[in-house]
Write an enzyme that holds these catalytic residues in place. Structure first.
Site, PDB file in Angstrom:
ATOM      1  N   GLN A  84       3.949   3.635   8.747  1.00 26.73           N
ATOM      2  CA  GLN A  84       3.768   3.249  10.151  1.00 26.73           C
ATOM      3  C   GLN A  84       4.566   4.132  11.111  1.00 26.73           C
ATOM      4  O   GLN A  84       5.483   4.841  10.695  1.00 26.73           O
ATOM      5  CB  GLN A  84       4.206   1.798  10.345  1.00 26.73           C
ATOM      6  CG  GLN A  84       3.224   0.773   9.829  1.00 26.73           C
ATOM      7  CD  GLN A  84       3.593  -0.608  10.325  1.00 26.73           C
ATOM      8  OE1 GLN A  84       4.175  -1.396   9.625  1.00 26.73           O
ATOM      9  NE2 GLN A  84       3.249  -0.889  11.564  1.00 26.73           N
ATOM     10  N   HIS A  85       4.196   4.057  12.383  1.00 27.69           N
ATOM     11  CA  HIS A  85       4.952   4.614  13.529  1.00 27.69           C
ATOM     12  C   HIS A  85       4.984   6.135  13.643  1.00 27.69           C
ATOM     13  O   HIS A  85       5.472   6.651  14.635  1.00 27.69           O
ATOM     14  CB  HIS A  85       6.423   4.148  13.519  1.00 27.69           C
ATOM     15  CG  HIS A  85       6.633   2.691  13.295  1.00 27.69           C
ATOM     16  ND1 HIS A  85       6.057   1.721  14.078  1.00 27.69           N
ATOM     17  CD2 HIS A  85       7.375   2.038  12.368  1.00 27.69           C
ATOM     18  CE1 HIS A  85       6.429   0.529  13.638  1.00 27.69           C
ATOM     19  NE2 HIS A  85       7.221   0.686  12.599  1.00 27.69           N
ATOM     20  N   ASP A 247       1.233   0.740   6.070  1.00 31.51           N
ATOM     21  CA  ASP A 247       1.601   0.377   4.689  1.00 31.51           C
ATOM     22  C   ASP A 247       2.002  -1.087   4.549  1.00 31.51           C
ATOM     23  O   ASP A 247       1.701  -1.724   3.535  1.00 31.51           O
ATOM     24  CB  ASP A 247       2.707   1.302   4.162  1.00 31.51           C
ATOM     25  CG  ASP A 247       3.902   1.438   5.092  1.00 31.51           C
ATOM     26  OD1 ASP A 247       3.952   0.762   6.144  1.00 31.51           O
ATOM     27  OD2 ASP A 247       4.808   2.230   4.778  1.00 31.51           O
TER      28      ASP A 247
END
Length: 496
Positions: A84-85, A247
């Site tokens: 992520q991110h 994830d």
């Protein structure tokens, strides 16, 4: 009935994993993996070359097909899980402009603080977005790019998260899915839409707004695999690519965490604890991220930035393999004879200490042993997860047990420690690569046109490893209480 085969991919920080799932038998037939390397800087920089992801994707897929002994032409769908991110920037030709900045990158802490102040502090961010933006989220990476690389910023045509980028590579289509999008920092998790004004505040020209991917529901496919990519991977060009997700969202599906009452805890490079919610939970605590799930609901989550990266660093320091490291941990008593490790080697998100560094406390000439240092590293990282679990419980999320995933979950010593520190029974899922499994299950859900409900697919494909079931030992639970209290006091001292 013959097999129905799906490919699940998980592109993580340390590498890419691939699995081949047969949804008829519910069995994983084969797996593959390939490593990634980090680009690190002393200023908190944590980046990756996206070409590594594509090479690892190809290698892991071919390995999984070979291990499963199946023809890639039989693959009906692909689901992609991504860390992520992260921020992947493409130009108008679809070329990557610079290395991807990752979730664990803290170089943009100052930019995040300025953006948080712009939003009116934690309360303002919570009211506006439904969560509090943190260093590591994608938003501050955009402001950092505009200020540090203006000439490159002017060429941005697509702003993508890691899993969005892999879907773009597979299909040529720029799309995002609500679960992963909700970790960007420019997404309203309650209304499930981009916050366009926030992006205009960073760049009044509207470039960022124009570069956003199209939002998809979790059960909607992105498209079919491009013929050239299908040949490279050795799979069916008619395979459908599902929406995919972050994830943690895919890990929730891969552990059957799609109904209230289950808590998933991941012992990976980072540590995460999350649970399913039917309504957007807006926590007054900034550390609880009320992300959307990739199964139609919400996924309140806490993330610690230091877990197996911290225990791994101690293990490497003493040149121990996993077996000997676990033996050292088991050899030391609960509380490591007074040795404490605050394992904030990467800064920390929960507790919120982005600029913190790691520390060892309570050392004496008698307790300075290898076994105590190993034990202190595992206890310190697990206390961070307990801190997060307390926050989730304080927000009304309860469960009868914890489903453990990630590399650390393979250690019986660590499983017992989690059960004792959380005072909750724990069990692992049969398939430790929960994010890749979740991605494959979601691909089947998308490809079947949602004929099969997600719950039905999870019931068939997610099984618990009963041999790993671990119950808390009452004497240990009591012994950990004062040691956890000591950890909280040490954290409070840093926060002050």
């Amino acid at each position: 009935m013959s097999q129905r085969l799906y490919l699940g991919i998980d592109c993580g920080t340390q590498g890419t994993k691939a699995i081949v799932l047969d949804t008829v038998s519910g069995q994983v037939l084969g797996q593959g993996s390939a490593p990634h390397t980090l680009i690190s800087g002393a200023n908190g920089r944590r980046e990756q070359d996206t070409r590594q992801w594509l090479e690892a994707f190809t290698l892991a897929t071919r390995q999984a097909l070979e291990a499963a002994a199946v023809d890639g032409q039989a693959i009906l769908g692909i689901g992609v899980s991504g860390q992520q991110h992260g921020l992947v920037l493409l130009d108008k030709h679809g070329q990557v402009l610079r290395p991807a900045k990752l979730w664990c990158d803290t170089e943009t802490t100052a930019e995040n603080q300025r953006l948080l102040e712009h939003l009116g502090g934690e309360q303002g961010s919570l009211e506006r977005l439904g969560l509090v933006i943190a260093p590591g989220y994608t938003l501050s990476k955009l402001l950092w790019t505009r200020e540090q690389h203006p000439e490159l910023f002017a060429r941005i045509a697509h702003v993508l998260l890691p899993h969005d980028y892999l879907n773009y590579w597979l299909t040529g289509r720029s799309c995002a899915e609500y679960g992963d999008a909700s970790g960007s920092g420019y997404f309203d998790v309650r209304k499930r839409c981009w916050d366009l004004q926030l992006l205009r505040d960073i760049d009044p020209t509207g470039r960022l707004q124009a570069a956003l991917p199209e939002l998809l529901e979790a059960h909607q496919p992105v498209g079919r695999v491009l013929p050239g990519i299908a040949r490279q991977l050795g799979i069916n060009p008619n395979a459908l690519v599902s929406s995919g997700g972050g994830d943690n969202m895919m890990g929730a599906i891969g552990t059957g965490n799609i109904r209230p009452g289950v808590i998933t805890m991941s012992l990976g490079s980072s540590g995460t604890v999350y649970a399913y919610a039917e309504q957007p939970p807006i926590s007054p605590d900034a550390s609880v991220a009320a992300f959307c799930s990739s199964s139609g609901g919400w996924l309140p989550l806490i993330c610690t930035m230091n877990l197996t990266n911290a225990t791994g660093a101690v293990r490497e320091l003493f040149d121990l393999d996993l077996e000997h490291f676990n033996a050292c941990v088991a050899q030391a008593p609960i509380g490591a004879e007074g040795v404490s490790m605050l394992p904030f080697l990467n800064g920390e998100r929960v507790p919120a200490l982005p600029q913190a560094t790691g520390s060892l406390l309570g050392l004496t000439l008698t307790n300075l042993t290898r076994a105590n240092l190993c034990r202190a590293a595992v206890e310190g990282t697990t206390f961070g997860l307990r801190y997060g679990l307390d926050l989730l419980r304080g927000n009304g999320l309860h469960s009868h047990g914890i489903r453990l995933i990630g590399g650390g979950a393979k250690s019986a010593v660590w499983r017992q420690m989690v059960a004792d520190i959380m005072d909750t029974p724990v069990v692992c899922t049969e398939q430790s690569e929960a994010a890749a499994l979740g991605a494959a299950i979601q691909a089947a859900w998308c490809e079947s046109g949602a004929i099969h409900s997600l719950a039905e697919l999870c019931d068939r494909c997610v099984s618990l490893d009963t041999a790993s079931a671990t119950r808390p030992i009452p004497a240990n639970v009591s012994a950990y209480q004062p040691i956890y209290h000591r950890y909280r006091q040490q954290v409070a001292a840093i926060q002050e």
